[in-house]
Design a protein around this motif. Structure first.
Motif, PDB file in Angstrom:
ATOM      1  N   SER A  74       0.838  -1.201   0.000  1.00  0.00           N
ATOM      2  CA  SER A  74       0.000   0.000   0.000  1.00  0.00           C
ATOM      3  C   SER A  74       0.868   1.245   0.000  1.00  0.00           C
ATOM      4  CB  SER A  74      -0.903   0.017   1.236  1.00  0.00           C
ATOM      5  OG  SER A  74      -1.616   1.233   1.324  1.00  0.00           O
ATOM      6  N   SER A  75       0.417   2.250  -0.751  1.00  0.00           N
ATOM      7  CA  SER A  75       1.031   3.579  -0.694  1.00  0.00           C
ATOM      8  C   SER A  75      -0.007   4.609  -0.264  1.00  0.00           C
ATOM      9  CB  SER A  75       1.621   3.950  -2.056  1.00  0.00           C
ATOM     10  OG  SER A  75       0.614   3.952  -3.062  1.00  0.00           O
ATOM     11  N   VAL A  76      -1.073   4.142   0.373  1.00  0.00           N
ATOM     12  CA  VAL A  76      -2.152   5.020   0.829  1.00  0.00           C
ATOM     13  C   VAL A  76      -1.668   5.891   1.991  1.00  0.00           C
ATOM     14  CG1 VAL A  76      -4.406   5.067   1.962  1.00  0.00           C
ATOM     15  CG2 VAL A  76      -3.990   3.464   0.095  1.00  0.00           C
ATOM     16  N   ASN A  77      -2.019   7.176   1.952  1.00  0.00           N
ATOM     17  CA  ASN A  77      -1.788   8.068   3.081  1.00  0.00           C
ATOM     18  C   ASN A  77      -2.988   7.962   4.012  1.00  0.00           C
ATOM     19  OD1 ASN A  77       0.685   9.184   2.034  1.00  0.00           O
ATOM     20  ND2 ASN A  77      -0.560  10.356   0.596  1.00  0.00           N
ATOM     21  N   VAL A  78      -2.745   7.577   5.254  1.00  0.00           N
ATOM     22  CA  VAL A  78      -3.822   7.300   6.211  1.00  0.00           C
ATOM     23  C   VAL A  78      -3.857   8.393   7.269  1.00  0.00           C
ATOM     24  CG1 VAL A  78      -4.794   5.607   7.796  1.00  0.00           C
ATOM     25  CG2 VAL A  78      -3.459   4.830   5.831  1.00  0.00           C
TER      26      VAL A  78
ATOM     27  N   VAL B 157       1.330   8.152   7.641  1.00  0.00           N
ATOM     28  CA  VAL B 157       0.263   7.864   8.607  1.00  0.00           C
ATOM     29  C   VAL B 157       0.249   8.951   9.674  1.00  0.00           C
ATOM     30  CG1 VAL B 157      -0.765   6.140  10.124  1.00  0.00           C
ATOM     31  CG2 VAL B 157       0.708   5.406   8.241  1.00  0.00           C
ATOM     32  N   SER B 158      -0.918   9.548   9.883  1.00  0.00           N
ATOM     33  CA  SER B 158      -1.066  10.594  10.894  1.00  0.00           C
ATOM     34  C   SER B 158      -2.317  10.317  11.726  1.00  0.00           C
ATOM     35  CB  SER B 158      -1.163  11.973  10.220  1.00  0.00           C
ATOM     36  OG  SER B 158      -1.330  12.996  11.173  1.00  0.00           O
TER      37      SER B 158
ATOM     38  N   VAL C 224       0.258   4.713  16.436  1.00  0.00           N
ATOM     39  CA  VAL C 224       0.510   5.008  15.032  1.00  0.00           C
ATOM     40  C   VAL C 224       1.795   4.298  14.591  1.00  0.00           C
ATOM     41  CG1 VAL C 224       0.600   6.842  13.304  1.00  0.00           C
ATOM     42  CG2 VAL C 224      -0.321   7.327  15.587  1.00  0.00           C
ATOM     43  N   GLY C 225       1.720   3.577  13.468  1.00  0.00           N
ATOM     44  CA  GLY C 225       2.902   2.889  12.969  1.00  0.00           C
ATOM     45  C   GLY C 225       2.978   2.909  11.458  1.00  0.00           C
ATOM     46  N   GLY C 226       4.179   2.808  10.931  1.00  0.00           N
ATOM     47  CA  GLY C 226       4.342   2.825   9.482  1.00  0.00           C
ATOM     48  C   GLY C 226       3.647   1.686   8.786  1.00  0.00           C
ATOM     49  N   MET C 227       3.536   0.531   9.472  1.00  0.00           N
ATOM     50  CA  MET C 227       2.828  -0.611   8.895  1.00  0.00           C
ATOM     51  C   MET C 227       1.564  -0.944   9.667  1.00  0.00           C
ATOM     52  SD  MET C 227       4.156  -4.330   7.651  1.00  0.00           S
ATOM     53  CE  MET C 227       4.583  -3.594   6.062  1.00  0.00           C
TER      54      MET C 227
ATOM     55  N   SER D 141       8.309  -0.874   6.046  1.00  0.00           N
ATOM     56  CA  SER D 141       7.538   0.350   5.841  1.00  0.00           C
ATOM     57  C   SER D 141       8.498   1.527   5.702  1.00  0.00           C
ATOM     58  CB  SER D 141       6.569   0.597   7.003  1.00  0.00           C
ATOM     59  OG  SER D 141       7.264   0.815   8.221  1.00  0.00           O
ATOM     60  N   THR D 142       8.050   2.544   4.971  1.00  0.00           N
ATOM     61  CA  THR D 142       8.885   3.729   4.733  1.00  0.00           C
ATOM     62  C   THR D 142       8.153   5.040   4.992  1.00  0.00           C
ATOM     63  OG1 THR D 142       8.274   3.949   2.386  1.00  0.00           O
ATOM     64  CG2 THR D 142      10.093   2.460   2.904  1.00  0.00           C
ATOM     65  N   GLY D 143       6.850   5.006   5.182  1.00  0.00           N
ATOM     66  CA  GLY D 143       6.065   6.230   5.281  1.00  0.00           C
ATOM     67  C   GLY D 143       6.330   7.033   6.545  1.00  0.00           C
ATOM     68  N   GLY D 144       6.040   8.329   6.469  1.00  0.00           N
ATOM     69  CA  GLY D 144       6.155   9.192   7.628  1.00  0.00           C
ATOM     70  C   GLY D 144       5.124   8.825   8.685  1.00  0.00           C
ATOM     71  N   VAL D 145       5.515   8.866   9.956  1.00  0.00           N
ATOM     72  CA  VAL D 145       4.635   8.492  11.068  1.00  0.00           C
ATOM     73  C   VAL D 145       4.512   9.686  12.012  1.00  0.00           C
ATOM     74  CG1 VAL D 145       4.320   6.964  13.040  1.00  0.00           C
ATOM     75  CG2 VAL D 145       5.280   6.059  10.908  1.00  0.00           C
TER      76      VAL D 145
END
Length: 222
Positions: free
Chosen positions: A29-33, A64-65, A70-73, A87-91
């Motif tokens: 997933s590359s969804v921003n949550v 992810v915000s 809250v976690g990247g995965m 996971s690589t997304g900002g948390v």
């Protein structure tokens, strides 16, 4: 594979909100949550996982915000396992429980050979998983040395779960799932067929890796 943006009140994930006694394998997933005010349990792939659920061969790259957990995965991991995932997304969170890979954990849990990018996530710590820099996350031999199963090799298995682009173009240089590029893989054997007339042409580090990872071709011609 999911992409886009999700706004949730609670238990929000890029792929699944709440996972109960189930398994997710070879998904991404590359969804921003994003959670609404005071919302909890946000993850780049799953918001809340419980009851012996499992996640394997997956990655999450969206930001992810949430308020808390809250976690990247995953936002919350309860009696579950993660394996061969990253996971690589900002948390980002305003509460106590934030982590590069997982926000919070309860009971018996494990994160086996699973990683998060400390630089892109903005998170240096996590209750589970292993932290890596961006350069380490884009280093093929880190994954292969930890037994991730890639196409074009046999040492780590023959399920061919993962692929990798040494040019750093596909998936920004991070590993990606082999099915994402259909019948065309980035990792391919060297030219040739291993015969006297057409020996394998070894002219790169990857070709040497391929040779060392496939003992069934060592009696061939090079």
């Amino acid at each position: 594979r999911t992409s886009g943006n999700v706004l949730c009140e609670s238990a929000g994930g890029g792929l699944v909100g709440k996972l109960n006694a189930s398994a997710i394998n070879s998904s991404c997933s590359s969804v921003n949550v994003t959670g609404t005010y005071s919302s909890n349990y946000g993850g780049g792939l799953v918001g809340y996982a419980e009851t012996s659920s499992s996640i394997a061969n997956c990655y999450a790259r969206g930001d992810v915000s949430f308020n808390d957990y809250v976690g990247g995965m995953l936002g919350m991991l309860v009696e579950c396992t993660i394996e061969d995932s990253y996971s690589t997304g900002g948390v980002t969170g305003s509460g106590v429980y934030q982590g590069g890979l997982v926000g919070g954990v309860v009971g018996s849990y494990s994160a086996i050979k699973s990683y998060w990018d400390t630089q892109t996530s903005g998170q240096d710590s996590c209750l589970v998983g292993t932290s890596k820099t961006t350069a380490e996350m884009k280093y093929f031999y880190m994954y292969h040395g930890n037994d991730w199963d890639f196409v074009a090799e046999r040492r780590n298995g023959t399920d061919n779960c993962w692929d990798f682009d040494f040019d750093g173009v596909v998936n920004d240089g991070y590993p990606y799932l082999a099915w994402e590029d259909g019948a065309t893989n980035s990792l391919v054997p060297p030219d040739g067929s291993g015969t006297s007339a057409a020996p394998y042409l070894i002219d790169s580090l990857f070709d040497l890796w391929w040779l060392s990872s496939n003992d069934n071709v060592r009696a061939k011609r090079f």
